[in-house]
Design a protein around this motif. Structure first.
Motif, PDB file in Angstrom:
ATOM      1  N   ASP A 237      47.929  56.721 -18.695  1.00 38.28           N
ATOM      2  CA  ASP A 237      47.135  55.807 -19.538  1.00 38.28           C
ATOM      3  C   ASP A 237      45.686  56.235 -19.728  1.00 38.28           C
ATOM      4  O   ASP A 237      44.927  55.581 -20.440  1.00 38.28           O
ATOM      5  CB  ASP A 237      47.178  54.390 -18.965  1.00 38.28           C
ATOM      6  CG  ASP A 237      46.566  54.301 -17.578  1.00 38.28           C
ATOM      7  OD1 ASP A 237      46.081  55.338 -17.059  1.00 38.28           O
ATOM      8  OD2 ASP A 237      46.579  53.196 -16.993  1.00 38.28           O
ATOM      9  N   LYS A 238      45.278  57.342 -19.071  1.00 38.10           N
ATOM     10  CA  LYS A 238      43.924  57.892 -19.210  1.00 38.10           C
ATOM     11  C   LYS A 238      42.845  56.880 -18.832  1.00 38.10           C
ATOM     12  O   LYS A 238      41.746  56.871 -19.405  1.00 38.10           O
ATOM     13  CB  LYS A 238      43.701  58.408 -20.636  1.00 38.10           C
ATOM     14  CG  LYS A 238      44.641  59.542 -21.024  1.00 38.10           C
ATOM     15  CD  LYS A 238      44.361  60.060 -22.428  1.00 38.10           C
ATOM     16  CE  LYS A 238      45.332  61.167 -22.801  1.00 38.10           C
ATOM     17  NZ  LYS A 238      45.077  61.696 -24.156  1.00 38.10           N
ATOM     18  N   LYS A 239      43.165  56.044 -17.855  1.00 36.52           N
ATOM     19  CA  LYS A 239      42.190  55.091 -17.336  1.00 36.52           C
ATOM     20  C   LYS A 239      41.838  55.452 -15.898  1.00 36.52           C
ATOM     21  O   LYS A 239      42.592  56.156 -15.221  1.00 36.52           O
ATOM     22  CB  LYS A 239      42.750  53.665 -17.390  1.00 36.52           C
ATOM     23  CG  LYS A 239      42.960  53.130 -18.801  1.00 36.52           C
ATOM     24  CD  LYS A 239      43.450  51.690 -18.763  1.00 36.52           C
ATOM     25  CE  LYS A 239      43.634  51.134 -20.174  1.00 36.52           C
ATOM     26  NZ  LYS A 239      44.097  49.722 -20.153  1.00 36.52           N
ATOM     27  N   THR A 240      40.701  54.948 -15.463  1.00 38.79           N
ATOM     28  CA  THR A 240      40.268  55.203 -14.092  1.00 38.79           C
ATOM     29  C   THR A 240      41.019  54.279 -13.147  1.00 38.79           C
ATOM     30  O   THR A 240      41.039  53.058 -13.350  1.00 38.79           O
ATOM     31  CB  THR A 240      38.761  54.978 -13.952  1.00 38.79           C
ATOM     32  OG1 THR A 240      38.070  55.828 -14.873  1.00 38.79           O
ATOM     33  CG2 THR A 240      38.307  55.289 -12.531  1.00 38.79           C
ATOM     34  N   HIS A 241      41.616  54.858 -12.104  1.00 39.70           N
ATOM     35  CA  HIS A 241      42.375  54.079 -11.131  1.00 39.70           C
ATOM     36  C   HIS A 241      41.808  54.299  -9.736  1.00 39.70           C
ATOM     37  O   HIS A 241      41.335  55.392  -9.405  1.00 39.70           O
ATOM     38  CB  HIS A 241      43.854  54.445 -11.173  1.00 39.70           C
ATOM     39  CG  HIS A 241      44.521  54.073 -12.466  1.00 39.70           C
ATOM     40  ND1 HIS A 241      44.801  52.766 -12.807  1.00 39.70           N
ATOM     41  CD2 HIS A 241      44.924  54.836 -13.513  1.00 39.70           C
ATOM     42  CE1 HIS A 241      45.361  52.734 -13.997  1.00 39.70           C
ATOM     43  NE2 HIS A 241      45.450  53.980 -14.451  1.00 39.70           N
ATOM     44  N   LEU A 242      41.879  53.237  -8.957  1.00 38.21           N
ATOM     45  CA  LEU A 242      41.318  53.215  -7.609  1.00 38.21           C
ATOM     46  C   LEU A 242      42.444  53.362  -6.595  1.00 38.21           C
ATOM     47  O   LEU A 242      43.378  52.556  -6.557  1.00 38.21           O
ATOM     48  CB  LEU A 242      40.574  51.895  -7.390  1.00 38.21           C
ATOM     49  CG  LEU A 242      39.889  51.703  -6.039  1.00 38.21           C
ATOM     50  CD1 LEU A 242      38.668  52.603  -5.928  1.00 38.21           C
ATOM     51  CD2 LEU A 242      39.494  50.239  -5.844  1.00 38.21           C
ATOM     52  N   TYR A 243      42.362  54.397  -5.758  1.00 37.62           N
ATOM     53  CA  TYR A 243      43.374  54.668  -4.742  1.00 37.62           C
ATOM     54  C   TYR A 243      42.786  54.378  -3.359  1.00 37.62           C
ATOM     55  O   TYR A 243      41.706  54.868  -3.026  1.00 37.62           O
ATOM     56  CB  TYR A 243      43.839  56.126  -4.826  1.00 37.62           C
ATOM     57  CG  TYR A 243      44.545  56.445  -6.120  1.00 37.62           C
ATOM     58  CD1 TYR A 243      45.913  56.278  -6.248  1.00 37.62           C
ATOM     59  CD2 TYR A 243      43.825  56.882  -7.234  1.00 37.62           C
ATOM     60  CE1 TYR A 243      46.571  56.551  -7.440  1.00 37.62           C
ATOM     61  CE2 TYR A 243      44.466  57.162  -8.430  1.00 37.62           C
ATOM     62  CZ  TYR A 243      45.830  56.991  -8.531  1.00 37.62           C
ATOM     63  OH  TYR A 243      46.466  57.254  -9.713  1.00 37.62           O
ATOM     64  N   THR A 244      43.523  53.582  -2.588  1.00 35.64           N
ATOM     65  CA  THR A 244      43.027  53.143  -1.276  1.00 35.64           C
ATOM     66  C   THR A 244      44.124  53.307  -0.235  1.00 35.64           C
ATOM     67  O   THR A 244      45.276  52.917  -0.469  1.00 35.64           O
ATOM     68  CB  THR A 244      42.586  51.670  -1.314  1.00 35.64           C
ATOM     69  OG1 THR A 244      41.673  51.464  -2.394  1.00 35.64           O
ATOM     70  CG2 THR A 244      41.925  51.268  -0.006  1.00 35.64           C
ATOM     71  N   LEU A 245      43.762  53.878   0.910  1.00 39.49           N
ATOM     72  CA  LEU A 245      44.645  53.976   2.071  1.00 39.49           C
ATOM     73  C   LEU A 245      44.008  53.201   3.215  1.00 39.49           C
ATOM     74  O   LEU A 245      42.841  53.432   3.562  1.00 39.49           O
ATOM     75  CB  LEU A 245      44.843  55.439   2.487  1.00 39.49           C
ATOM     76  CG  LEU A 245      45.551  55.660   3.823  1.00 39.49           C
ATOM     77  CD1 LEU A 245      47.001  55.170   3.774  1.00 39.49           C
ATOM     78  CD2 LEU A 245      45.508  57.134   4.232  1.00 39.49           C
ATOM     79  N   VAL A 246      44.790  52.266   3.770  1.00 38.88           N
ATOM     80  CA  VAL A 246      44.327  51.481   4.922  1.00 38.88           C
ATOM     81  C   VAL A 246      45.285  51.769   6.077  1.00 38.88           C
ATOM     82  O   VAL A 246      46.492  51.519   5.976  1.00 38.88           O
ATOM     83  CB  VAL A 246      44.310  49.971   4.609  1.00 38.88           C
ATOM     84  CG1 VAL A 246      43.829  49.194   5.835  1.00 38.88           C
ATOM     85  CG2 VAL A 246      43.413  49.683   3.408  1.00 38.88           C
ATOM     86  N   LEU A 247      44.728  52.300   7.158  1.00 38.93           N
ATOM     87  CA  LEU A 247      45.518  52.674   8.338  1.00 38.93           C
ATOM     88  C   LEU A 247      44.973  51.893   9.529  1.00 38.93           C
ATOM     89  O   LEU A 247      43.786  51.996   9.861  1.00 38.93           O
ATOM     90  CB  LEU A 247      45.402  54.179   8.575  1.00 38.93           C
ATOM     91  CG  LEU A 247      46.394  54.849   9.507  1.00 38.93           C
ATOM     92  CD1 LEU A 247      47.823  54.591   9.079  1.00 38.93           C
ATOM     93  CD2 LEU A 247      46.132  56.355   9.554  1.00 38.93           C
ATOM     94  N   ASN A 248      45.860  51.085  10.169  1.00 36.05           N
ATOM     95  CA  ASN A 248      45.416  50.174  11.219  1.00 36.05           C
ATOM     96  C   ASN A 248      45.810  50.684  12.610  1.00 36.05           C
ATOM     97  O   ASN A 248      46.802  51.413  12.764  1.00 36.05           O
ATOM     98  CB  ASN A 248      46.036  48.789  10.999  1.00 36.05           C
ATOM     99  CG  ASN A 248      45.585  48.166   9.685  1.00 36.05           C
ATOM    100  OD1 ASN A 248      44.387  48.072   9.422  1.00 36.05           O
ATOM    101  ND2 ASN A 248      46.537  47.767   8.856  1.00 36.05           N
ATOM    102  N   PRO A 249      45.058  50.259  13.633  1.00 41.92           N
ATOM    103  CA  PRO A 249      45.373  50.697  15.003  1.00 41.92           C
ATOM    104  C   PRO A 249      46.741  50.238  15.491  1.00 41.92           C
ATOM    105  O   PRO A 249      47.276  50.818  16.450  1.00 41.92           O
ATOM    106  CB  PRO A 249      44.249  50.069  15.836  1.00 41.92           C
ATOM    107  CG  PRO A 249      43.122  49.846  14.880  1.00 41.92           C
ATOM    108  CD  PRO A 249      43.776  49.526  13.579  1.00 41.92           C
TER     109      PRO A 249
END
Length: 607
Positions: A237-249
């Protein structure tokens, strides 16, 4: 029905006129441009001032950009808004086992504004070249150690030209004394690899971590399960996308795109291969016994083939009841030589052999049911049984499918805290891409979710707001599409106006009964009034007939009295009897008249 077709043709004509009008407007606009260019010195400003204010579109809401600032402790934060690559190191390494021409990491990186940006001043890191190896990295403010706090990795990607084959993932480079960012390459040890990757029609969102075997000390890659969500839109789609990784204890993880969870799981249960090996394994030295019987069914050894079982009987036989169709041409072949064919001039019989005309279908067979020797059609043989086989019965010696016995796994270990990975001290991009102009922005590595969310709202959130403000509404998008494709005006008219006309047509096409008000205005009798008047007329005619009978009877009596007076033989008693009869007859006629007027005895009206 004719009215419906007339409306339909009218709609088509309107659509055609709309398209023609649109084309004429385009032509007139072009003519105006030529005139303006010819008369440029006559004052363009006056022309612009003469345009009506209503023709100008409403101004797009402005979104002011400010570089995001971390609101808490971070290990790494980069927005590239300074316009330089300060703090980033370009790799000068060579890829092993690759031709020298493409082995170098000579792909170009630049800090640029995003194409078609709605936020002036918002810059990012751009992978400029294609079909080259790219590698760039930067040090963290301090190494990240996996202990009691979560790990949050977040950044933005925009595939400005789409993506054919390539990745946009980041690597968190493991802390080691020998780490040299100047020689960063594909074999450089990393702790986590995270981000989008695509080749062909395979759309991936990687989360890979390298786990150290506590027994052997070797590292093994563990891949997260594939997300169930459809990822294609994020690449196309040629849009800006936000990638997030959350790693918990507690070993749980979440992967988010545009702040929406697309994948989640646990490091102990949802990685491939599993973090911990099985406690038992199959004995590699175990072998299946020779007398092990794995057959659940066996042929019945006591079965005997029936005496009447004919194994030689054919599956198909000729139909003895078939009759040759009348008109079958037995002496005519199905194909004959083409009489119009001629031998090519360059035909060499010594090289090509004797020339023969090509075969064509016999024209005499076209009108006949068939040509050539007639043969009976083949049908299924009712006596066919095939090769006899004894029936299958349960195997009394069946022992099941053999498997090697289990033994304790000599390599077994149990790591219940895979979250405690190797510390990392740098972040890097090591990519090969067949598409240029991949845009990266707003990297952050931290431990607090609120800090990452604030950073996202100040960066990606502004981009999303600016794009939303610039996008037209549904009607605007339809109008813009029609500007590019004038034939859409016909579609709009047919899909919107046609149903309205049909609804009006079907609802209003029935016979309309005149209302009471219309009857009053025209003095025309209403249906119920007409019926009552007809019944009253019938009653009046009947009453009139009864009166005429009474009058005839009265005249007859008068004539009788007159004749009696002339004769002088009428007596007073006879006159009194006649008068009594007249009086008796009159009430009876009145009662009969009353009964006839009763609604029950009225005759039904004939329509």
């Amino acid at each position: 029905m004719e009215l419906k077709w007339l409306l339909y043709m009218t709609l088509l004509a309107l659509g055609t006129l709309a398209v023609q009008a649109h084309d004429m407007d385009d032509e007139s606009d072009g003519d105006d441009v030529v005139d303006i260019e010819d008369d440029l010195d006559d004052g363009i400003e006056d022309v612009e001032e003469s345009k009506p204010e209503t023709s100008t579109p409403p101004p797009i809401p402005k979104v002011t950009y400010r570089a995001p600032v971390p609101t808490g402790e971070v290990y790494f934060a980069e927005s590239f808004d300074k316009g330089t690559l300060d703090g980033w190191i370009l790799s000068r390494a060579k890829k092993d086992d690759t031709d020298d021409e493409i082995a170098k990491y000579d792909g170009k990186w630049e800090v640029q504004d995003m194409k078609d940006t709605k936020l002036p001043g918002d810059k990012g890191l751009v992978l400029v070249t294609r079909a080259k190896h790219h590698a760039i990295s930067a040090k963290l403010s301090k190494p990240f150690v996996f202990d009691t706090k979560p790990l949050i990795v977040q950044y933005e990607v925009n595939f400005q030209n789409g993506i054919e084959c390539g990745g946009a993932y980041v690597k968190l480079l493991s802390k080691a004394p020998e780490l040299n960012l100047d020689q960063f390459h594909d074999k450089t040890p990393y702790t986590i690899m995270f981000g989008p990757d695509k080749c062909g029609e395979d759309y991936k969102l990687h989360f890979i971590f390298r786990h150290k075997n506590p027994k052997t000390g070797k590292y093994e890659e563990k891949h997260a399960k594939r997300p169930d969500a459809d990822l294609k839109t994020y690449f196309t789609d040629k849009k800006t996308h936000l990638y997030t990784l959350v790693l918990n204890p507690d070993n749980s993880f979440e992967i988010l795109v545009d702040q929406t969870v697309v994948n989640s799981g646990n490091l102990l249960n949802d990685m491939s291969p599993p973090v911990n090996p099985p406690r038992e394994i199959e004995d590699p030295n175990d072998q299946k016994p020779e007398d092990w019987d794995e057959r659940p069914k066996i042929p019945d050894p006591d079965a005997v083939k029936p005496d009447d079982w004919d194994e030689d009987a054919p599956a198909k036989i000729a139909d003895e009841n078939a009759v040759k169709p009348e008109g079958w041409l037995d002496d005519e072949p199905e194909y004959v030589a083409d009489p119009d064919a001629e031998k090519p001039e360059d035909w060499d019989e010594d090289m090509d052999g004797e020339w023969e005309a090509p075969q064509i279908a016999n024209p005499k067979c076209e009108a006949a049911p068939g040509c050539g020797t007639w043969q009976r059609p083949m049908i299924d043989n009712p006596n066919y049984k095939g090769k006899w086989k004894p029936p299958m019965i349960d195997n009394v010696n069946y022992q099941g499918i053999w498997k090697p016995r289990k033994i304790p796994n000599p390599d077994f270990f149990e790591d219940l805290e895979p979250f405690k990975m190797t510390p990392f001290s740098a972040v890097g991009l090591e990519l090969w891409s067949m598409t240029s102009d991949i845009f990266f922005d707003n990297f952050i590595i931290c431990t607090e979710r609120a800090v990452a969310d604030d950073w996202a709202n100040d960066g990606w959130g502004l981009k999303k707001a600016a794009d939303g403000a610039a996008e037209p509404g549904v009607v605007g998008q339809m109008m813009a599409a029609a500007e590019e494709r004038p034939w859409l005006w016909v579609v709009y008219i047919l899909t919107v106006a046609l149903p309205v006309f049909l609804v009006v047509l079907f609802c209003c096409s029935g016979k309309k009964q005149p209302s009471a008000a219309e009857y009053k205005k025209t003095d025309a009798p209403q249906p119920d009034v007409v019926d009552e008047e007809k019944e009253e007329e019938k009653d009046e005619e009947k009453d009139k007939g009864d009166k005429e009978e009474e009058e005839e009877e009265g005249e007859a009596s008068e004539e009788k009295l007159g004749s009696d007076a002339d004769l002088g033989s009428a007596s007073q008693e006879e006159e009194e009897e006649d008068e009594e009869e007249d009086e008796d007859r009159k009430p009876a006629s009145e009662e009969e008249e009353t009964v006839n007027r009763s609604p029950r005895n009225r005759k039904p009206r004939k329509d």
